[in-house]
Design an enzyme around this catalytic site. Structure first.
Site, mmCIF file in Angstrom:
data_model
loop_
_atom_site.group_PDB
_atom_site.id
_atom_site.type_symbol
_atom_site.label_atom_id
_atom_site.label_comp_id
_atom_site.label_asym_id
_atom_site.label_seq_id
_atom_site.Cartn_x
_atom_site.Cartn_y
_atom_site.Cartn_z
ATOM 1 N N ASN A 149 9.603 8.616 1.329
ATOM 2 C CA ASN A 149 9.854 7.312 1.355
ATOM 3 C C ASN A 149 11.126 6.584 1.477
ATOM 4 O OD1 ASN A 149 8.650 8.381 -0.967
ATOM 5 N ND2 ASN A 149 9.288 6.108 -2.028
ATOM 6 N N GLN A 177 3.886 8.380 4.454
ATOM 7 C CA GLN A 177 5.289 7.940 5.216
ATOM 8 C C GLN A 177 5.247 8.600 6.703
ATOM 9 O OE1 GLN A 177 7.032 5.446 4.709
ATOM 10 N NE2 GLN A 177 6.447 4.920 2.507
ATOM 11 N N SER A 197 -2.098 6.154 4.417
ATOM 12 C CA SER A 197 -2.510 4.810 3.758
ATOM 13 C C SER A 197 -2.413 3.974 5.061
ATOM 14 C CB SER A 197 -1.176 4.591 2.856
ATOM 15 O OG SER A 197 -1.407 3.085 2.265
ATOM 16 N N HIS A 199 -1.756 0.643 4.941
ATOM 17 C CA HIS A 199 -0.647 -0.516 5.052
ATOM 18 C C HIS A 199 0.776 0.029 5.656
ATOM 19 C CE1 HIS A 199 1.600 -0.239 1.250
ATOM 20 N NE2 HIS A 199 0.697 0.546 0.946
ATOM 21 N N CYS A 323 7.992 0.742 -4.670
ATOM 22 C CA CYS A 323 7.406 1.012 -6.235
ATOM 23 C C CYS A 323 8.405 1.096 -7.439
ATOM 24 C CB CYS A 323 6.566 2.008 -6.417
ATOM 25 S SG CYS A 323 5.292 2.100 -5.091
HETATM 26 C C1 LIG Z 1 5.029 8.417 -0.068
HETATM 27 C C2 LIG Z 1 4.182 7.675 -0.418
HETATM 28 N N1 LIG Z 1 2.943 8.220 -1.119
HETATM 29 C C3 LIG Z 1 2.214 7.180 -1.681
HETATM 30 C C4 LIG Z 1 2.117 5.988 -1.678
HETATM 31 C C5 LIG Z 1 1.129 5.108 -2.150
HETATM 32 O O1 LIG Z 1 0.501 4.495 -1.122
HETATM 33 P P1 LIG Z 1 -0.471 3.179 -1.396
HETATM 34 O O2 LIG Z 1 0.495 2.107 -1.601
HETATM 35 O O3 LIG Z 1 -1.508 3.065 -0.335
HETATM 36 O O4 LIG Z 1 -1.343 3.465 -2.569
HETATM 37 C C6 LIG Z 1 3.570 5.479 -0.969
HETATM 38 C C7 LIG Z 1 3.569 4.000 -1.009
HETATM 39 O O5 LIG Z 1 4.610 3.464 -1.100
HETATM 40 C C8 LIG Z 1 4.376 6.187 -0.304
HETATM 41 O O6 LIG Z 1 5.576 5.947 0.301
#
Ligand SMILES: Cc1ncc(COP(=O)(O)O)c(C=O)c1O
Length: 388
Positions: A149, A177, A197, A199, A323
């Protein structure tokens, strides 16, 4: 409206996704478990989305479990497989998203697991030879992300999954991603489990999916009414799932043009940025990288201050991953590719998407030097205050 350069954090909902979701908030609001027409219509929507999602991944419909997003899909994959296996060793990498790292930490603490964290090279890639060495007879699962990410680096997933298959060990990839940005085919990649995911691919927030290869045993993590074939209980988020299905269909149809568009903008951006003489250090690899992602450091600059200055100038960009904003610790990913603390603390991530244009790139390059200057001034003033 600000110019949005943060598509790895989240994406706008595509108008066709919104349109696909709309009826399930109003006239078709039924519970997909109910036996009358209203419920049956909702269950049709869920099953249509399952087919759309399966098609995108080259999977079978019964191999798709809908979840509340990427985080839940990662949790279900890792805890579910480890608990079903009776084994207590997991192999992962140091650059995983917290959804994977924290799940592994949980299992270390509460399930008596041992976790091996594989390093990455300067391009953010795991060496398959390191994986070979890390696997033991106690290994329950290997979990390595498809694409990072923060830097956009793409892992050699097929090679890693092949090693696991030869050794009879299950392989999970967090492809949150990757899906919708590069081709992802679960048969071609030989993965056993894969998280995605909504979004991150022009779908809604709060919905995702876990692909689980037929025959893979998984202990459910949410217990209740036995939804999703007993593997994930909880009344289905019908509008969200319908939106995810449409986002999957659009990703399948538009993937090639998305890749061309994002890569051309990103490469043009990097070319222009280099001409600014700002001593940028590129953290995203040149090859094996998500097409729209560009991460670079401006040593000496506080990246949070620069993000603030760019926001004032009308641009949304990120420091590290979404995050980890709010935390001041340098990015674990940028450090893992061998950069100093100072470089990691000054990293900026630009992630481009469908709606971005050449004119926006040009405007960004125009405002960046002044934003950097102002970020410098603020950093100097605050270090002066601290010195007093
Ligand atoms: C590589 C990766 N894994 C997991 C997630 C988490 O996904 P979600 O926001 O749908 O919980 C993200 C979100 O930033 C991500 O970039």
């Amino acid at each position: 409206m600000a110019v949005y350069f943060d598509h790895n954090a989240t994406t706008p909902v595509h108008p066709r996704v919104r349109e696909a979701m709309e009826p399930y908030f109003h006239e078709e609001f039924g519970n997909a478990s109910c036996l009358y027409r209203l419920g049956i219509n909702a269950s049709y929507a869920v099953e249509k989305a399952r087919l759309q999602t399966a098609r995108l991944l080259n999977a079978r419909e019964e191999e798709i479990i809908f979840t509340s997003g990427g985080t839940e899909a990662d949790n279900l994959a890792i805890k579910g497989v480890v608990m079903a296996s009776g084994k207590r060793h997991i192999v992962t990498s140091v650059i995983e998203h917290p959804a994977v790292l924290q799940t592994c930490a949980f299992l270390e603490h509460y399930w008596d697991c041992r976790v091996t964290y594989l390093p990455v090279d300067a391009y953010g890639r795991v060496d398959p030879a390191d994986l070979e060495k890390a696997i033991t007879s106690e290994t329950a699962l290997v979990t390595i992300m498809a694409a990072n990410n923060e830097t956009g680096s793409i892992q050699p997933v097929r090679e890693l999954a092949d090693i696991c298959r030869q050794r009879g060990i299950l392989f999970h990839t967090d492809a949150v991603q990757a899906v919708g940005k590069i081709p992802v085919d679960v048969q071609g990649l030989r993965v056993d489990l894969l998280s995605l995911s909504g979004h991150k691919m022009y779908g809604p927030k709060g919905v995702g999916a876990l692909y689980v290869r037929k025959g893979v045993e998984l202990v459910p993590q949410a217990h209740g009414g036995g939804h999703e074939g007993g593997r994930r209980s909880g009344t289905e988020n019908v509008p969200g799932i319908a939106g995810l299905g449409m986002a999957a269909e659009l990703s399948r149809n538009e993937l090639n043009s998305r890749i061309r568009h994002a890569a051309a903008l990103r490469d043009g951006l990097w070319e222009r940025l280099q001409r600014l003489n700002l001593n940028l250090v590129r953290n995203s690899p040149d090859g094996n990288c998500l097409p729209g992602t560009l991460n670079f450091s401006l040593p000496g600059i506080n990246s949070r201050e620069l993000v603030r200055q760019l926001d004032e100038a009308g641009f949304c960009v990120a420091t590290g991953s979404a995050c980890s904003t709010g935390k001041t610790t340098p990015s674990h990913v940028i450090k893992a590719i061998g950069r100093s603390d100072a470089a990691a603390a000054s990293s900026i991530r630009i992630s481009l998407g469908e709606g971005n244009t050449e004119a926006e790139i040009a405007a960004f390059v125009e405002v960046l030097p002044r934003a950097v200057e102002q970020a410098w001034a603020v950093s100097r003033a605050s270090s002066g205050r601290e010195g007093r």
